[in-house]
Design a protein around this motif. Sequence first.
Motif, PDB file in Angstrom:
ATOM      1  N   LYS A 366       0.832  -1.201   0.000  1.00  0.00           N
ATOM      2  CA  LYS A 366       0.000   0.000   0.000  1.00  0.00           C
ATOM      3  C   LYS A 366       0.877   1.265   0.000  1.00  0.00           C
ATOM      4  CE  LYS A 366      -3.929   1.682   2.540  1.00  0.00           C
ATOM      5  NZ  LYS A 366      -4.579   1.592   3.827  1.00  0.00           N
ATOM      6  N   ALA A 367       1.902   1.218   0.852  1.00  0.00           N
ATOM      7  CA  ALA A 367       2.786   2.390   0.947  1.00  0.00           C
ATOM      8  C   ALA A 367       3.534   2.610  -0.365  1.00  0.00           C
ATOM      9  CB  ALA A 367       3.779   2.206   2.088  1.00  0.00           C
ATOM     10  N   GLN A 368       3.929   1.515  -1.011  1.00  0.00           N
ATOM     11  CA  GLN A 368       4.654   1.655  -2.285  1.00  0.00           C
ATOM     12  C   GLN A 368       3.753   2.270  -3.356  1.00  0.00           C
ATOM     13  OE1 GLN A 368       7.171  -1.709  -3.633  1.00  0.00           O
ATOM     14  NE2 GLN A 368       6.694  -2.657  -1.661  1.00  0.00           N
ATOM     15  N   LEU A 369       2.488   1.803  -3.411  1.00  0.00           N
ATOM     16  CA  LEU A 369       1.574   2.336  -4.430  1.00  0.00           C
ATOM     17  C   LEU A 369       1.227   3.802  -4.147  1.00  0.00           C
ATOM     18  CD1 LEU A 369      -0.786  -0.723  -5.112  1.00  0.00           C
ATOM     19  CD2 LEU A 369       1.204   0.076  -6.425  1.00  0.00           C
ATOM     20  N   ARG A 370       1.153   4.128  -2.850  1.00  0.00           N
ATOM     21  CA  ARG A 370       0.884   5.527  -2.497  1.00  0.00           C
ATOM     22  C   ARG A 370       2.034   6.416  -2.976  1.00  0.00           C
ATOM     23  NH1 ARG A 370       1.004   5.840   3.063  1.00  0.00           N
ATOM     24  NH2 ARG A 370      -0.502   4.160   3.258  1.00  0.00           N
ATOM     25  N   GLN A 371       3.240   5.917  -2.775  1.00  0.00           N
ATOM     26  CA  GLN A 371       4.410   6.686  -3.206  1.00  0.00           C
ATOM     27  C   GLN A 371       4.428   6.845  -4.736  1.00  0.00           C
ATOM     28  OE1 GLN A 371       8.017   5.016  -1.657  1.00  0.00           O
ATOM     29  NE2 GLN A 371       9.276   6.735  -2.353  1.00  0.00           N
ATOM     30  N   ALA A 372       4.075   5.748  -5.440  1.00  0.00           N
ATOM     31  CA  ALA A 372       4.037   5.807  -6.906  1.00  0.00           C
ATOM     32  C   ALA A 372       3.020   6.855  -7.362  1.00  0.00           C
ATOM     33  CB  ALA A 372       3.661   4.436  -7.468  1.00  0.00           C
ATOM     34  N   ASN A 373       1.880   6.861  -6.691  1.00  0.00           N
ATOM     35  CA  ASN A 373       0.829   7.831  -7.005  1.00  0.00           C
ATOM     36  C   ASN A 373       1.324   9.251  -6.817  1.00  0.00           C
ATOM     37  OD1 ASN A 373      -1.697   7.851  -7.994  1.00  0.00           O
ATOM     38  ND2 ASN A 373      -2.620   6.816  -6.213  1.00  0.00           N
ATOM     39  N   ALA A 374       1.970   9.474  -5.670  1.00  0.00           N
ATOM     40  CA  ALA A 374       2.451  10.820  -5.340  1.00  0.00           C
ATOM     41  C   ALA A 374       3.456  11.301  -6.381  1.00  0.00           C
ATOM     42  CB  ALA A 374       3.080  10.817  -3.952  1.00  0.00           C
ATOM     43  N   LEU A 375       4.188  10.382  -6.979  1.00  0.00           N
ATOM     44  CA  LEU A 375       5.191  10.761  -7.979  1.00  0.00           C
ATOM     45  C   LEU A 375       4.600  10.874  -9.377  1.00  0.00           C
ATOM     46  CD1 LEU A 375       8.178   8.592  -6.716  1.00  0.00           C
ATOM     47  CD2 LEU A 375       8.004  11.077  -6.628  1.00  0.00           C
ATOM     48  N   GLY A 376       3.299  10.572  -9.487  1.00  0.00           N
ATOM     49  CA  GLY A 376       2.622  10.729 -10.778  1.00  0.00           C
ATOM     50  C   GLY A 376       2.912   9.602 -11.753  1.00  0.00           C
ATOM     51  N   VAL A 377       3.346   8.445 -11.247  1.00  0.00           N
ATOM     52  CA  VAL A 377       3.655   7.313 -12.126  1.00  0.00           C
ATOM     53  C   VAL A 377       2.339   6.711 -12.630  1.00  0.00           C
ATOM     54  CG1 VAL A 377       4.813   5.063 -12.264  1.00  0.00           C
ATOM     55  CG2 VAL A 377       5.750   6.859 -10.798  1.00  0.00           C
ATOM     56  N   SER A 378       2.285   6.410 -13.938  1.00  0.00           N
ATOM     57  CA  SER A 378       0.992   6.008 -14.499  1.00  0.00           C
ATOM     58  C   SER A 378       0.728   4.500 -14.394  1.00  0.00           C
ATOM     59  CB  SER A 378       0.897   6.452 -15.956  1.00  0.00           C
ATOM     60  OG  SER A 378       1.916   5.825 -16.700  1.00  0.00           O
ATOM     61  N   GLN A 379       1.782   3.684 -14.320  1.00  0.00           N
ATOM     62  CA  GLN A 379       1.601   2.228 -14.299  1.00  0.00           C
ATOM     63  C   GLN A 379       2.429   1.627 -13.168  1.00  0.00           C
ATOM     64  OE1 GLN A 379      -0.077   0.454 -16.947  1.00  0.00           O
ATOM     65  NE2 GLN A 379      -0.664   2.450 -17.792  1.00  0.00           N
ATOM     66  N   ALA A 380       1.905   0.593 -12.550  1.00  0.00           N
ATOM     67  CA  ALA A 380       2.707  -0.124 -11.561  1.00  0.00           C
ATOM     68  C   ALA A 380       2.752  -1.601 -11.946  1.00  0.00           C
ATOM     69  CB  ALA A 380       2.114   0.035 -10.175  1.00  0.00           C
ATOM     70  N   ILE A 381       3.864  -2.216 -11.653  1.00  0.00           N
ATOM     71  CA  ILE A 381       3.955  -3.676 -11.771  1.00  0.00           C
ATOM     72  C   ILE A 381       4.042  -4.190 -10.341  1.00  0.00           C
ATOM     73  CG2 ILE A 381       5.479  -5.588 -12.405  1.00  0.00           C
ATOM     74  CD1 ILE A 381       6.234  -3.921 -14.914  1.00  0.00           C
ATOM     75  N   ILE A 382       3.175  -5.130 -10.001  1.00  0.00           N
ATOM     76  CA  ILE A 382       3.168  -5.654  -8.631  1.00  0.00           C
ATOM     77  C   ILE A 382       3.678  -7.095  -8.662  1.00  0.00           C
ATOM     78  CG2 ILE A 382       1.729  -6.178  -6.627  1.00  0.00           C
ATOM     79  CD1 ILE A 382      -0.203  -3.947  -7.748  1.00  0.00           C
ATOM     80  N   ILE A 383       4.641  -7.371  -7.794  1.00  0.00           N
ATOM     81  CA  ILE A 383       5.164  -8.740  -7.703  1.00  0.00           C
ATOM     82  C   ILE A 383       5.002  -9.211  -6.262  1.00  0.00           C
ATOM     83  CG2 ILE A 383       7.085 -10.262  -8.290  1.00  0.00           C
ATOM     84  CD1 ILE A 383       8.422  -7.897  -9.728  1.00  0.00           C
ATOM     85  N   GLY A 384       4.189 -10.239  -6.091  1.00  0.00           N
ATOM     86  CA  GLY A 384       4.021 -10.865  -4.777  1.00  0.00           C
ATOM     87  C   GLY A 384       4.466 -12.308  -4.856  1.00  0.00           C
ATOM     88  N   GLU A 385       4.252 -13.043  -3.754  1.00  0.00           N
ATOM     89  CA  GLU A 385       4.666 -14.458  -3.729  1.00  0.00           C
ATOM     90  C   GLU A 385       4.025 -15.249  -4.853  1.00  0.00           C
ATOM     91  OE1 GLU A 385       3.980 -16.354   0.030  1.00  0.00           O
ATOM     92  OE2 GLU A 385       5.299 -14.900   1.017  1.00  0.00           O
ATOM     93  N   GLU A 386       2.701 -14.969  -5.054  1.00  0.00           N
ATOM     94  CA  GLU A 386       1.954 -15.731  -6.054  1.00  0.00           C
ATOM     95  C   GLU A 386       2.509 -15.482  -7.467  1.00  0.00           C
ATOM     96  OE1 GLU A 386      -2.331 -15.474  -5.416  1.00  0.00           O
ATOM     97  OE2 GLU A 386      -2.517 -15.763  -7.596  1.00  0.00           O
ATOM     98  N   GLU A 387       2.784 -14.199  -7.758  1.00  0.00           N
ATOM     99  CA  GLU A 387       3.322 -13.865  -9.078  1.00  0.00           C
ATOM    100  C   GLU A 387       4.654 -14.585  -9.307  1.00  0.00           C
ATOM    101  OE1 GLU A 387       1.852 -11.653  -7.163  1.00  0.00           O
ATOM    102  OE2 GLU A 387       0.608 -10.293  -8.343  1.00  0.00           O
TER     103      GLU A 387
END
Length: 425
Positions: A366-387
Motif C-alpha cells: 500500500k505504501a509503495q503504491l501511495r508513493q508511486a501515485n504521489a510521484l505521478g507514475v501512471s503504471q505499476a507492476i506488482i510482484i508478490g509471492e503468487e506472481e
Amino acid sequence: MYKAPRGTTDILPQEQPYWELVRQKIVAICQLYGYSRIDTPIFEDARLFARSIGEETDIVEKEMYVFQDRGGDRMTLRPEGTAPVCRAYVEHGMHNLPQPVKLYYIGPAFRYERPQAGRRRQHYQFGYEAIGDADPALDAEVIDMAWQLYTSLGLSHLQLLLNSIGCRECRPKYLAKLKEYYRDLAGQLCADCQQRLVRNPLRLLDCKRPSCQRAARHAPRSADHLCAACLEHFQQLQRYLGLLGLPYKLDHRLVRGLDYYTRTVFEIQPRGVSGAQSTLGGGGRYDDLIAELGGKPTPAVGLATGMERIVLNLKKQKLPVPQPPPATIWVAHVGDAAKAEAIGLTAQLRRAGVAALMGMGGRSLKAQLRQANALGVSQAIIIGEEEVARGELTLRDMVAGQQQRVPRSEILSVLKGRHLGTDDI
Ligand code: HAM
C-alpha cells in the motif's frame, strides 16, 4: 546548521524546469546565429580582470573574489566571461580561423555584491562574443540574438537602451568636456563620485544616488562628441536595428560598469522597472581588448545575460514551463523472492528505455503504491509471492485502477503495445 553562503542559491529540482527551458532556448538560438560553445576555467590569473574590466571599476575594486593559491599565485573567481574568452582567443591563436569567431558560454560568475533578488554573489551568465569584425551589422546581430532569445521564451515589455561611448580617438576629448562640466558640481557628488571625477569620469553618469543623478542631468553626451568614424558606425547600427525591426531608446547616461567598451554599449531591460538589478542583459563593442591582452588588434562585440534574471522574469510574467515527465513504471514487490525479481525486472525495463522506479526499504504494498501515485507514475507492476510462483506479473493502471496478470516473459511486448517507453523495446 550550515547554510548556502550569503548571496548564493541552491537551484532545487522544482526550479530546474525553468533553467532547462532557458538552456534549451540558448542552445537553439546559438545554433541559429552560428555560435560554438566554449568553456573556460572558473578561476583565472587575477591580473586578467584588472587589466580588462579596469582597475577603477566597482567589480575590480570591491567585488572580486581574489585568493592566493598554494603556489603563491593570485587568482580570481571569474566575475564575468568576456575577458576569459578573449584570453582563450589569443592563447589558442583563433585569429587564424575565419573571422568573426563566434563563441558562447554558460556558467557561474562571482561578484561580492550586496545580495538581493536578481543580484547574487554567484550568478549564472549566458554570454556570447563575436570576435574579429568591426561591422555595425555584427553589433545589430548580437543585439537581435538576445532580443530573439527573450521573446522566444515569451518575455514581453522589454526595452533596448543604446549608446555609443566613442573610441580612443574621440573619448579623451569627451572626457575632458565631462570633467569641465563637473568642475563646479563636485560638491554635490557622493564620495565615490568625487573619486570617479579624478579617476574614471565616465562612471559619474551611471551613479544611482539622487544627488549624482541630478548633477548628471545636463552633462555633455558622448554621442554628441564622436569622431567621424564612430558617428558613422553608430548611425549605421541604428539603421540596421531599424531594418531588424528592433525598437531602441538612446540613453546618453548608459556607460556600463566595465572599462573595456568602445563605441556601442547597450542593455535590455524589462519596461517600467529600473535599478541595476533589473537589467536582463548588457554588452557592447570592445575593439581594444584583444590587443590589450596581447593579441593583434581585433574588433569584437558581445553580450551577457543573467540566467537568474531571465528565470525571475519568466516567473513574474507567469510564463508556463514544460515539466519533466514522471517515471512510467513503478515496480512494487512484497517478500524476498519478489524483491529479487523486482531488481532484475527494473534493470531490464531501464535497459529497454522505460523510465522505471522500484520500491525501497521494505515498505508495504500500500505504501509503495501511495508513493508511486504521489510521484505521478501512471503504471505499476506488482510482484508478490503468487506472481513469483507462477512466473507472472500484475500490471496496474494507476489512473483507472485496473489490473491484469501478464506472463513475466511478455511484459515488454505488453508495455510496447501500450506505447510505454521507447520504440526499441
Ligand atoms: P554585466 O552587465 O556586468 O556585463 O553582466 C551581464 C549580465 O549578467 C547582467 O545584465 C545581469 O543580467 C547579469 N548579472 C551581472 N551581475 C549579476 C549578479 N550579481 N547577480 C545576478 N545577475 C548578474 C558583463 O559581464 C559583460 N561581460 C557582458 C559582455 C559580454 N560584454 C561584452 N560581451
